[in-house]
Design a protein around this motif. Structure first.
Motif, mmCIF file in Angstrom:
data_model
loop_
_atom_site.group_PDB
_atom_site.id
_atom_site.type_symbol
_atom_site.label_atom_id
_atom_site.label_comp_id
_atom_site.label_asym_id
_atom_site.label_seq_id
_atom_site.Cartn_x
_atom_site.Cartn_y
_atom_site.Cartn_z
ATOM 1 N N CYS A 145 0.850 -1.198 0.000
ATOM 2 C CA CYS A 145 0.000 0.000 0.000
ATOM 3 C C CYS A 145 0.887 1.250 0.000
ATOM 4 N N ALA A 146 0.617 2.157 -0.956
ATOM 5 C CA ALA A 146 1.404 3.398 -1.059
ATOM 6 C C ALA A 146 0.907 4.461 -0.082
ATOM 7 N N GLY A 147 -0.238 4.197 0.544
ATOM 8 C CA GLY A 147 -0.819 5.186 1.453
ATOM 9 C C GLY A 147 -2.286 5.405 1.095
ATOM 10 N N VAL A 148 -2.853 6.488 1.617
ATOM 11 C CA VAL A 148 -4.272 6.796 1.376
ATOM 12 C C VAL A 148 -4.356 7.979 0.416
ATOM 13 N N LYS A 149 -5.272 7.879 -0.553
ATOM 14 C CA LYS A 149 -5.507 8.965 -1.507
ATOM 15 C C LYS A 149 -6.943 9.446 -1.372
ATOM 16 N N VAL A 150 -7.110 10.759 -1.296
ATOM 17 C CA VAL A 150 -8.453 11.332 -1.180
ATOM 18 C C VAL A 150 -8.720 12.260 -2.362
ATOM 19 N N PHE A 151 -9.871 12.073 -2.992
ATOM 20 C CA PHE A 151 -10.363 13.020 -4.004
ATOM 21 C C PHE A 151 -11.323 13.976 -3.305
ATOM 22 N N MET A 152 -10.953 15.256 -3.168
ATOM 23 C CA MET A 152 -11.878 16.243 -2.587
ATOM 24 C C MET A 152 -12.856 16.787 -3.633
ATOM 25 N N GLY A 153 -12.539 16.591 -4.902
ATOM 26 C CA GLY A 153 -13.442 16.993 -5.989
ATOM 27 C C GLY A 153 -13.577 15.837 -6.955
ATOM 28 N N SER A 154 -14.757 15.692 -7.580
ATOM 29 C CA SER A 154 -14.938 14.575 -8.515
ATOM 30 C C SER A 154 -14.068 14.809 -9.734
ATOM 31 N N SER A 155 -13.386 13.746 -10.121
ATOM 32 C CA SER A 155 -12.597 13.845 -11.342
ATOM 33 C C SER A 155 -13.057 12.737 -12.257
ATOM 34 N N PHE A 156 -12.382 11.595 -12.255
ATOM 35 C CA PHE A 156 -12.854 10.459 -13.032
ATOM 36 C C PHE A 156 -13.086 9.324 -12.040
ATOM 37 N N GLY A 157 -14.262 8.681 -12.117
ATOM 38 C CA GLY A 157 -14.587 7.612 -11.176
ATOM 39 C C GLY A 157 -15.414 8.148 -10.015
ATOM 40 N N ASP A 158 -15.768 7.233 -9.094
ATOM 41 C CA ASP A 158 -16.752 7.572 -8.057
ATOM 42 C C ASP A 158 -16.145 7.918 -6.707
ATOM 43 N N LEU A 159 -14.837 8.053 -6.651
ATOM 44 C CA LEU A 159 -14.222 8.275 -5.348
ATOM 45 C C LEU A 159 -14.322 9.744 -4.974
ATOM 46 N N LEU A 160 -14.896 10.008 -3.782
ATOM 47 C CA LEU A 160 -15.076 11.405 -3.377
ATOM 48 C C LEU A 160 -15.179 11.477 -1.858
ATOM 49 N N ALA A 161 -14.488 12.462 -1.263
ATOM 50 C CA ALA A 161 -14.658 12.762 0.163
ATOM 51 C C ALA A 161 -14.578 14.279 0.264
ATOM 52 N N ARG A 175 -1.620 7.416 10.105
ATOM 53 C CA ARG A 175 -0.445 8.228 10.427
ATOM 54 C C ARG A 175 0.392 8.558 9.206
ATOM 55 N N ARG A 176 0.236 7.794 8.139
ATOM 56 C CA ARG A 176 1.134 8.003 6.996
ATOM 57 C C ARG A 176 0.760 9.287 6.259
ATOM 58 N N ARG A 177 1.728 9.820 5.529
ATOM 59 C CA ARG A 177 1.479 10.996 4.692
ATOM 60 C C ARG A 177 0.361 10.661 3.704
ATOM 61 N N MET A 178 -0.628 11.535 3.609
ATOM 62 C CA MET A 178 -1.829 11.223 2.829
ATOM 63 C C MET A 178 -1.872 12.059 1.553
ATOM 64 N N ALA A 179 -2.210 11.430 0.424
ATOM 65 C CA ALA A 179 -2.196 12.116 -0.882
ATOM 66 C C ALA A 179 -3.573 12.709 -1.187
ATOM 67 N N ILE A 180 -3.580 13.948 -1.678
ATOM 68 C CA ILE A 180 -4.830 14.688 -1.854
ATOM 69 C C ILE A 180 -4.976 15.211 -3.274
ATOM 70 N N HIS A 181 -6.142 14.945 -3.884
ATOM 71 C CA HIS A 181 -6.560 15.663 -5.093
ATOM 72 C C HIS A 181 -7.403 16.843 -4.604
ATOM 73 N N ALA A 182 -6.828 18.050 -4.698
ATOM 74 C CA ALA A 182 -7.456 19.221 -4.075
ATOM 75 C C ALA A 182 -8.178 20.092 -5.112
ATOM 76 N N GLU A 183 -9.452 19.762 -5.340
ATOM 77 C CA GLU A 183 -10.370 20.658 -6.048
ATOM 78 C C GLU A 183 -11.664 20.609 -5.244
ATOM 79 N N ASP A 184 -12.292 21.759 -5.043
ATOM 80 C CA ASP A 184 -13.438 21.856 -4.133
ATOM 81 C C ASP A 184 -14.732 21.444 -4.845
ATOM 82 N N GLU A 185 -15.309 20.320 -4.361
ATOM 83 C CA GLU A 185 -16.462 19.728 -5.047
ATOM 84 C C GLU A 185 -17.647 20.691 -5.139
ATOM 85 N N ALA A 186 -17.961 21.398 -4.045
ATOM 86 C CA ALA A 186 -19.144 22.273 -4.053
ATOM 87 C C ALA A 186 -18.970 23.360 -5.120
ATOM 88 N N ARG A 187 -17.771 23.913 -5.193
ATOM 89 C CA ARG A 187 -17.529 24.965 -6.190
ATOM 90 C C ARG A 187 -17.555 24.397 -7.616
#
Ligand code: DOR
Length: 431
Positions: A145-161, A175-187
């Motif tokens: 496992c490379a770590g956790v990835k979070v999509f803050m904005g929808s891009s491709f696929g259904d993953l969203l938080a 505890r591990r460094r977490m990877a973020i796709h940072a685009e604001d979904e509401a906006r």
């Protein structure tokens, strides 16, 4: 006479000491000696590297290899084949596949699928979402496992938080460094009407505007300060985010992509159409200039390709139905070497090579079969690729076997395997 599996002879080697003309001996996948080795060492295989630069293995820390579920776009075999042909020796693959990579079984399925098919080493991100938030501290420590990835904005696929409450929960469980796709979904939702009404691809970077990226980046950095969690902000695309992130380097690492460093709006959309459509978008030249400044100033830690293939037919749908994403794993190193040769970053910050080639769609191993750099002339090219002492590309041709292995991470309980004792010559140059 000492014996190695592989000797790399006469190359100009990039080491922590700088640039040196030395030989390298590798045994059992480890570098066991550096120095003037001819006459002292024999080997099963020798690679003559006179006139070439020898780089440390290149890790592409963001690829979408689409397996399982979307293998008409890409798969682990073709994706990793493109990687090694492009001089990349390890990849971190993203979780927006079908099914999403959310649970141990999803990760295990990817590890099984990679075995005997991956040409380079690999690790897989687990997606962080409302459904698995409370299990993430266990999931992130699983082997491979490379770590956790979070999509803050929808891009491709259904993953969203995208909600603060969910993001907080995700940040608190691990505890591990977490990877973020940072685009604001509401906006993004609010503004989508702009492009739905116009169908104008030139407005892609107006829909997903600077504020969408900056707002998400500010939000997640503030939330991470609450929990003390370290973050890795993926594919940063704006001058404003770079200025902001420069103040948080104690906790935040930063990625930029070759396409954000190479292409600029509006020209890229005029020349490439939706092939240039990415999330976050390729933006105007002054953003590209600011990203370069951030590379030079050390705000940027990592270049990742965000290799995200879609077929030409999918890309040809009318905007905004055309999906965002382009190939990149195979062109990451050539494009960055070309930037070195053009004087945009130093040899030490990346590396240098003199070979000249032209990138073409024919060369691309991806199942999608295209690159936004088709026809581009490049100075600097990968000639041989060695993965843990095994030559997998020799004289630009694939060779050997697909022997990639899962990467071990220092910050997980699994850690790294015991190292053999350092040889005398290695100690001499790496005090
Ligand atoms: O343009 C993009 N495409 N950005 C992403 O973050 C996802 C990617 C994809 O998976 O197609």
């Amino acid at each position: 006479m000492k014996h190695a599996d592989l000797l790399i002879l006469g190359g100009t080697v990039i080491t922590p000491n700088g640039t040196e003309q030395i030989d390298i001996a590798s045994r059992n996948g480890n570098i066991v000696a550096l120095g003037a080795l001819q006459g002292e060492w024999s080997a099963d295989t020798s690679l003559y590297a006179r006139g070439l630069h020898v780089l440390p293995g290149i890790i592409d820390s963001q690829v979408h290899f689409r397996e399982p579920g979307l293998t008409h776009k890409e798969d682990l075999e073709a994706g990793t084949r493109g990687a090694v042909l492009g001089g990349v020796t390890a990849v971190f693959d993203m979780p927006n596949t079908h099914p999403l990579t959310l649970w141990e079984a999803d990760l295990q399925a990817k590890l099984d699928a990679a075995q005997h098919r991956a040409w380079c080493d690999y690790a897989f991100y687990i997606g962080g979402s409302a459904v698995n938030a409370e299990q993430l501290q266990n999931l992130e420590n699983l082997p491979g496992c490379a770590g956790v990835k979070v999509f803050m904005g929808s891009s491709f696929g259904d993953l969203l938080a995208d909600e603060d409450a969910v993001l907080r929960k995700i940040l608190q469980h691990g505890r591990r460094r977490m990877a973020i796709h940072a685009e604001d979904e509401a906006r993004l939702r609010e503004r989508k009407a702009i492009v739905e009404a116009s169908g104008n691809l030139l407005q892609h970077h107006e829909w997903r505007d600077v504020e969408s990226a900056l707002k998400a980046t500010r939000r997640i950095v503030a939330l991470a300060e609450e929990s003390g969690r370290r973050l890795h902000i993926l594919h940063v695309s704006t001058a404003e985010e770079m200025q902001f992130l420069a103040e948080f380097k104690h906790r935040i690492s930063v990625e930029v992509t070759p396409h954000h460093l190479t292409l600029a709006a509006p020209d890229c959309y005029r020349h490439l159409g939706s092939l240039a459509q990415m999330n976050p978008p390729v933006r105007a030249q002054h953003h590209q200039d600011a990203l370069w400044q951030a590379v030079r100033e050390g705000v940027v830690d990592v270049i990742g390709s965000d290799h995200a293939p879609h077929t030409r037919e999918e890309k040809a749908q009318p905007y905004p139905r055309s999906p965002s994403g382009m190939t990149g794993v195979q062109t990451l190193l050539p494009i960055m070497l070309d930037h070195v040769n053009a004087g945009r970053l130093s040899l030490q910050r990346l590396v240098d090579l003199a070979a000249q080639r032209t990138i073409s769609n024919d060369w691309i191993a991806s199942r999608s079969g295209w690159t936004p750099y088709d026809g581009k002339s490049i100075t600097g090219w990968p000639i041989h690729t060695v993965v843990r002492g095994q030559i997998v590309v020799r004289d630009e041709q694939l060779t050997g076997i697909a022997g990639g292995q899962a990467i071990r991470f220092l910050e997980t309980p699994e850690g790294i395997p015991a190292r053999p004792a350092r040889s005398h010559s290695q100690r001499k140059i790496m005090p």
